[in-house]
Scaffold this motif. Structure first.
Motif, short mmCIF file in Angstrom:
data_model
loop_
_atom_site.label_atom_id
_atom_site.label_comp_id
_atom_site.label_asym_id
_atom_site.label_seq_id
_atom_site.Cartn_x
_atom_site.Cartn_y
_atom_site.Cartn_z
N LYS A 184 103.42 33.13 -23.54
CA LYS A 184 102.89 32.77 -24.97
C LYS A 184 103.58 31.74 -25.53
O LYS A 184 103.02 30.84 -26.09
CB LYS A 184 102.48 33.93 -25.81
N LYS A 185 105.14 31.78 -25.55
CA LYS A 185 106.00 30.97 -25.87
C LYS A 185 105.61 29.59 -25.47
O LYS A 185 106.13 28.58 -26.13
CB LYS A 185 107.14 31.64 -25.73
N LYS A 186 105.29 29.59 -24.40
CA LYS A 186 105.27 28.19 -23.58
C LYS A 186 103.81 27.59 -23.68
O LYS A 186 103.41 26.56 -23.33
CB LYS A 186 105.36 28.45 -21.89
N GLY A 187 102.94 28.49 -24.76
CA GLY A 187 101.67 27.87 -24.92
C GLY A 187 100.60 28.05 -24.04
O GLY A 187 99.54 27.55 -24.15
N ILE A 188 100.89 29.18 -23.19
CA ILE A 188 99.90 29.46 -22.11
C ILE A 188 99.10 30.40 -22.56
O ILE A 188 99.38 31.58 -23.24
CB ILE A 188 100.77 30.09 -20.85
N GLU A 189 97.48 30.00 -22.35
CA GLU A 189 96.66 30.99 -23.37
C GLU A 189 96.00 31.91 -22.11
O GLU A 189 95.16 32.71 -22.41
CB GLU A 189 95.55 29.87 -23.84
N ASN A 190 95.78 31.70 -20.84
CA ASN A 190 95.22 32.30 -19.77
C ASN A 190 96.36 32.74 -18.95
O ASN A 190 96.79 32.01 -18.13
CB ASN A 190 94.05 31.49 -19.20
N PHE A 191 96.40 34.10 -18.76
CA PHE A 191 97.36 34.73 -17.65
C PHE A 191 97.06 36.21 -17.78
O PHE A 191 96.24 36.93 -18.31
CB PHE A 191 98.83 34.59 -18.28
N MET A 192 97.78 36.77 -16.63
CA MET A 192 97.80 38.06 -16.24
C MET A 192 99.11 38.31 -15.65
O MET A 192 99.56 37.74 -14.51
CB MET A 192 96.58 38.69 -15.27
N VAL A 193 99.72 39.28 -16.30
CA VAL A 193 101.00 39.65 -15.65
C VAL A 193 100.99 41.33 -15.20
O VAL A 193 100.48 42.06 -15.84
CB VAL A 193 102.09 39.81 -16.73
N GLU A 194 101.43 41.42 -14.07
CA GLU A 194 101.34 43.03 -13.47
C GLU A 194 102.57 43.27 -12.75
O GLU A 194 103.09 42.46 -11.68
CB GLU A 194 100.18 42.91 -12.37
N ILE A 195 103.20 44.27 -13.05
CA ILE A 195 104.55 44.88 -12.38
C ILE A 195 104.25 46.22 -12.22
O ILE A 195 104.10 47.15 -12.97
CB ILE A 195 105.78 44.66 -13.62
N GLY A 196 104.14 46.35 -10.84
CA GLY A 196 104.07 48.00 -10.28
C GLY A 196 102.78 48.41 -10.85
O GLY A 196 102.99 49.77 -11.32
N GLY A 197 101.67 47.79 -11.12
CA GLY A 197 100.48 48.37 -11.73
C GLY A 197 100.38 48.49 -13.47
O GLY A 197 99.29 48.67 -13.74
N GLU A 198 101.47 47.85 -14.00
CA GLU A 198 101.58 48.14 -15.19
C GLU A 198 100.78 46.44 -15.83
O GLU A 198 101.85 45.47 -15.35
CB GLU A 198 102.64 48.36 -15.93
N VAL A 199 99.96 46.22 -16.65
CA VAL A 199 99.16 44.85 -16.61
C VAL A 199 99.22 44.56 -18.13
O VAL A 199 99.01 45.22 -19.09
CB VAL A 199 97.93 44.99 -15.83
N VAL A 200 99.43 43.14 -18.28
CA VAL A 200 99.04 42.46 -19.68
C VAL A 200 98.06 41.24 -19.48
O VAL A 200 98.51 40.62 -18.44
CB VAL A 200 100.33 42.03 -20.23
N THR A 201 97.05 41.12 -20.10
CA THR A 201 96.19 39.94 -19.68
C THR A 201 96.05 39.06 -21.04
O THR A 201 96.09 39.64 -22.17
CB THR A 201 94.74 40.53 -19.46
N CYS A 202 95.73 37.90 -20.89
CA CYS A 202 95.24 37.08 -22.06
C CYS A 202 94.56 36.06 -21.57
O CYS A 202 94.27 35.41 -20.41
CB CYS A 202 96.69 36.49 -22.63
N GLY A 203 93.26 35.76 -22.41
CA GLY A 203 92.34 34.84 -22.14
C GLY A 203 91.36 34.99 -20.84
O GLY A 203 91.01 36.29 -20.70
N ASN A 204 91.14 34.15 -20.05
CA ASN A 204 90.40 34.44 -18.81
C ASN A 204 90.90 34.00 -17.53
O ASN A 204 92.31 33.45 -17.39
CB ASN A 204 89.29 33.45 -19.05
N SER A 205 90.52 34.56 -16.67
CA SER A 205 90.99 34.32 -15.09
C SER A 205 90.45 33.08 -14.54
O SER A 205 89.75 32.42 -15.33
CB SER A 205 90.31 35.62 -14.04
N GLU A 206 90.84 32.53 -13.33
CA GLU A 206 90.36 31.31 -12.87
C GLU A 206 88.80 31.41 -12.79
O GLU A 206 88.33 30.22 -12.56
CB GLU A 206 91.07 31.27 -11.28
N LYS A 207 88.32 32.34 -12.73
CA LYS A 207 86.74 32.09 -12.44
C LYS A 207 86.04 31.92 -13.83
O LYS A 207 84.85 32.23 -14.22
CB LYS A 207 86.15 33.78 -11.91
N ARG A 208 86.80 31.73 -15.13
CA ARG A 208 86.38 31.69 -16.41
C ARG A 208 85.89 32.88 -17.08
O ARG A 208 84.83 32.82 -17.70
CB ARG A 208 85.51 30.37 -16.56
#
Length: 338
Positions: A184-208
């Motif tokens: 978010k600090k880098k200004g990225i609005e669409n992402f999915m972070v997953e570490i060992g099954g624990e997930v944070v999402t923002c915005g949309n995936s590549e499929k919009r």
């Protein structure tokens, strides 16, 4: 009069249309980065829309979390605390400790970062096919309990030097939050972070479309090779964590139970929840409550959810006949994928 007004508005409409086309085009042109690696004894997968790749910076942030909270890193702050070294904690440790303390109080001790010695003792016991003795459990109860540790002026104070801290049930979620903050600090609005099954999402995936996150069926597959999904959730601008999916189960009187230890009693819980998935505003919170719900059982979980309407829960449990059933928060219905 209306014609004049329309002519006056046309340039603004044109700018709006051109701007919208430019934004949509930019979104389609900007690629999605796909990073993966190994941290906290597990694999991470991070997808984000950006012209630049930030894996090096992401790993630097994750190493900071490891250096603060990993009990497997002998040089970490938590390892030094467990060896009773007098060490000042960093901001990451402080943030996680205070959140863990808060959730421990809210769950009446169901979430407890001092429970590891009990979990380890029962783990060995199950492998050997015999339960620990009452004397062993009583001796552990003397050193386990979130109220036995406190944070005073950036130092951890223990009532008993044998008390050990283990943030495994919150650190992966926190690590996902740390990466999400960086993106978010880098200004990225669409992402999915997953570490060992624990997930944070923002915005949309590549499929919009909103990110679609699967919930695994609980299995007694100790190698975790069975990845059959129970359901798929549309998760956007939220965090999700699951507890119970990756643990062994045991059978008693024909019923299946998760290997979950109640920190207050020192004994395995006799509840029938096999897997708890929680959606929250941040992943550390989701992670800790998912663990708590495994301890609290169905009734206790519902009480917590009444006090925390911001949390959503999806529970898989074993019914009286030993069959897997599902219960979820009413508000979860709108994010269940069709």
């Amino acid at each position: 009069m209306n014609k004049k007004k329309l002519i006056w508005q046309l340039p603004f409409l044109a700018i709006l249309v051109i701007g919208t086309i430019f934004i949509i085009r930019q979104q389609h042109v900007t690629p999605y980065q796909h990073d993966e690696g190994f941290i906290f004894g597990t694999i991470y997968h991070i997808t984000y829309q950006s012209d630049e790749n930030y894996q090096k910076e992401i790993e630097e942030e994750l190493q900071k979390v490891d250096q603060s909270l990993s009990p497997f890193n002998k040089g970490s702050i938590i390892s030094k605390i467990n060896r009773n070294e007098n060490i000042k904690v960093d901001e990451m440790f402080k943030e996680v400790f205070l959140l863990a303390e808060k959730i421990s109080k809210e769950t009446n001790g169901a979430f407890d970062i001092t429970v590891a010695p009990m979990v380890n003792t029962w783990g060995f016991g199950f492998k050997q096919g015999k339960a620990p003795s009452k004397e062993t459990i009583d001796s552990l109860r003397a050193i386990v309990g979130f109220e036995k540790v406190s944070l005073v002026n950036d130092y951890i104070k223990k009532q008993n030097p044998n008390t050990m801290l283990d943030c495994s049930a919150i650190a992966k979620g926190y690590g996902s939050d740390v990466v999400a903050r960086l993106l978010k600090k880098k200004g990225i609005e669409n992402f999915m972070v997953e570490i060992g099954g624990e997930v944070v999402t923002c915005g949309n995936s590549e499929k919009r479309v909103p990110w679609r996150i699967g919930v695994n069926k609980p299995t007694d597959d100790s190698l975790n090779t069975n990845t059959e999904l129970q359901t798929v959730l549309n998760v956007t601008d939220k965090a999700m964590a699951t507890s119970g999916n990756y643990r062994n189960f045991y059978y008693k009187n024909g019923k299946k139970y998760a290997h979950t230890i109640d920190p207050k009693t020192g004994y395995p819980v006799q509840h029938n929840i096999l897997s708890a998935t929680v959606i929250a505003n941040n992943c550390a919170t989701a992670d800790a409550f998912a663990t708590s719900f495994m301890v609290l059982g169905m009734d206790g979980t519902k009480k917590i959810l009444e006090q925390h309407p911001e949390l959503l829960a999806y529970l898989i449990y074993s019914d009286a006949q030993g069959k897997n059933r599902v219960w979820y928060s009413p508000s979860m219905k709108k994010i269940l994928a069709e």
